[in-house]
Write an enzyme that holds these catalytic residues in place. Structure first.
Site, PDB file in Angstrom:
ATOM      1  N   CYS A  74      -2.752   4.394   2.542  1.00  0.00           N
ATOM      2  CA  CYS A  74      -2.022   5.349   3.377  1.00  0.00           C
ATOM      3  C   CYS A  74      -2.481   5.196   4.828  1.00  0.00           C
ATOM      4  O   CYS A  74      -1.690   5.202   5.766  1.00  0.00           O
ATOM      5  CB  CYS A  74      -2.287   6.788   2.925  1.00  0.00           C
ATOM      6  N   ARG A 125       8.414  11.711  -1.081  1.00  0.00           N
ATOM      7  CA  ARG A 125       8.045  10.812   0.025  1.00  0.00           C
ATOM      8  C   ARG A 125       6.833   9.956  -0.340  1.00  0.00           C
ATOM      9  O   ARG A 125       6.766   8.773   0.004  1.00  0.00           O
ATOM     10  CB  ARG A 125       7.767  11.627   1.296  1.00  0.00           C
ATOM     11  N   HIS A 139      -0.780   5.075   8.662  1.00  0.00           N
ATOM     12  CA  HIS A 139      -0.743   6.382   9.314  1.00  0.00           C
ATOM     13  C   HIS A 139      -1.996   6.730  10.111  1.00  0.00           C
ATOM     14  O   HIS A 139      -2.008   7.723  10.819  1.00  0.00           O
ATOM     15  CB  HIS A 139      -0.405   7.461   8.287  1.00  0.00           C
ATOM     16  N   CYS A 165       6.590   5.953  -0.385  1.00  0.00           N
ATOM     17  CA  CYS A 165       5.540   5.168   0.275  1.00  0.00           C
ATOM     18  C   CYS A 165       4.962   4.144  -0.697  1.00  0.00           C
ATOM     19  O   CYS A 165       4.765   2.982  -0.350  1.00  0.00           O
ATOM     20  CB  CYS A 165       4.411   6.064   0.776  1.00  0.00           C
TER      21      CYS A 165
END
Lengths: 111, 117, 278
Positions: free
Chosen positions: C192, C235, C196, C239
């Site tokens: 992740c 979501r 991000h 991802c």
């Protein structure tokens, strides 16, 4: 040294494919004599291991399904290649999970 | 020495020794390489890199320019695409070869194309 | 022992030690400082608007979209569903604090009796189960609409997720969510944080990558790409798919723990869901 290199050169010219036992990625149709059923079972096993580690790649199960269809249609070389690919992907996903079980910590934001 | 010889012999047998490849690819090879590089389900290089001839490129990674200056040796560019983590463990570039995202042949074609940039 | 190996293991030991000892509040502070350092011109609450906090062009299009909010129907549907009684005569209001109004900031929380993280979406289905109603699917549809209505009544409330210090299981759940967040997965090998944290603000194709700070404020979301309203875990599944990882079951332990960690990171921001995204 001479004996070994002679062997390898012989391998290259006389027996295409014999060196491939050293890596698990066999070319389509070549599987060291294993049957489709054996490879398929090994791939399912590798997938179960990756699943237990909660880390399955998104294309692997589809490859295995396609392998089954190809086998049923009599496209044996293709079936073996697909099952082999699924097995390799599942094994790599397991390796990824094992490696990450520790290395994730090196990425944590810190002061 | 002995070990190196064995390794290179083995490598040439299984076709992962790019240094030995012809460095003057055919126009057909670079066209096919471009198609793989731009395909969202293959290389998808444009997701991260600006590339001449490609649209809607990202800037997640550097633009692909002067590639023969940045990678004088074909083998080094190929290694970067195969598994960029070898040179930089923190890289975000997917390991196209190590994780079998592209086949060895597809990587060769992508390298042919990228070296024209 | 080779000196280099010794040195390497000492360094790794330091990392491991740091990862293990830093608590949730230290984690949140470090992340907050990271993003406010990267985006010094963005006011804190603006992070709740995702990439629209720092992409001017996308922001203009988003503000236009908000003139006729595409999630409005979901709020209305959600309210109707929320207020209609179950077969036994009870309703959702009977399951939640304050009749279920304005309480989203309590979620996710660690349920000490269950020994697990409970998200709002899980709590909605727990409520249904307690009233002999069938579970609803977690990612889209009626449950997302009910969640949208409950978010709407919670707008402006401040996220205040707690990891009780006296409960080692709660801390373990938080840590597991943190581990998920930092772990590379999928054939493309992304965590992740790869997108991000490391690449927040950069473009992936035509999409600008958002910050983790603010990821949990605005759900569920009407996403133009989906053409419907979906939950945070939709979501997260997406991802996963984008990095060629097979998504886990919605509301699996891992996803709930991840949501616990993600939401904790947004503590102090105001809820602003439901929202629209491109």
């Amino acid at each position: 040294m001479n004996k070994l290199s002679t062997f390898l050169v012989a391998c290259a010219f006389l027996l295409p494919g014999c060196g491939q036992e050293t890596v698990s990625s066999g070319s389509p149709g070549h599987a060291g004599g294993s049957s489709f059923a054996d490879i398929y079972a090994a791939a399912e096993q590798a997938l179960a291991v990756a699943e237990a580690k909660r880390n399955v790649w998104s294309k692997t199960e589809g490859l295995l399904r396609d392998a089954k269809v190809a086998n049923a249609d009599g496209r044996i070389d293709e079936a073996i290649a697909l099952a082999t690919e699924a097995k390799l992907q599942a094994e790599l996903a397991s390796i990824q999970a094992d490696t990450e079980a520790e290395t994730w910590r090196t990425r944590v934001l810190s002061n | 020495m002995r070990r190196i010889l064995i390794i290179s012999l083995l490598a040439s047998l299984i076709g992962v020794q790019p240094g030995l490849a012809d460095d003057d690819p055919s126009p057909d090879a670079t066209t096919r390489g471009q198609a793989i590089a731009f395909d969202r389900n293959k290389g998808n290089c444009l997701a991260c890199h600006a590339i001449e001839g490609g649209e809607l490129a990202g800037n997640y990674g550097p633009p692909l320019l002067l590639m023969k200056v940045r990678f004088p040796e074909r083998v080094d560019l190929r290694a970067q695409i195969w598994d960029a983590a070898v040179n930089d463990p923190a890289t975000r570039m997917p390991p196209y070869g190590r994780h079998r995202i592209l086949t060895e042949e597809e990587i060769d074609l992508v390298v042919d194309f990228i070296r024209t940039l | 022992m080779n000196n280099k190996i010794l040195l390497l293991s000492v360094i790794i030991g330091l990392f491991v030690g740091a990862g293990a000892t830093a608590g949730p509040e230290e984690d949140r502070t470090v992340m907050l400082e990271y993003y406010t350092g990267r985006f010094p011109d963005v006011p804190l609450q603006e992070f709740a608007n995702g990439l629209y906090a720092f992409d001017e062009i996308a922001r203009e299009q988003w503000i236009e979209m908000e003139d006729f909010p595409p999630y409005e129907i979901a709020i209305e549907d959600g309210q109707a569903l929320f207020e209609s009684p179950f077969a036994n005569g009870k309703s959702y209001a009977d399951c939640f604090d304050n009749g279920g109004i304005g309480i989203r900031q309590q979620y996710p929380h660690f349920d000490a009796d269950l020994g697990e993280v409970v998200t709002l979406e899980l709590a909605i289905n727990q409520c249904r189960a307690a009233n002999d109603e069938e579970s609803l699917p977690y990612l889209i549809g009626d449950l997302a609409a009910i969640s949208a209505y409950m978010s709407y009544t919670s707008r402006g409330n401040t996220i205040n997720v707690k990891v009780p210090q006296d409960n080692p299981s709660a801390l373990a759940a938080y840590e597991s969510g943190k581990q998920y967040y930092y772990t590379r997965r999928g054939q493309l090998n992304f965590a992740c944080m790869s997108c991000h944290v490391q690449s927040a603000g950069l473009m992936l194709r035509a999409d600008r990558l958002s910050t983790t700070l603010g990821h949990a404020t605005h759900w569920p979301v009407y996403r133009a790409k989906w053409g419907e309203i979906g939950t945070l875990q939709k979501r997260i599944s997406e991802c996963n798919s984008q990095v060629f990882a097979k998504p886990l079951q919605p509301q699996s332990i891992e996803y709930r723990n991840l949501e616990y960690f993600l939401t904790y990171m947004s503590n102090g921001l105001e809820l602003n869901g439901p929202a629209s995204r491109r």
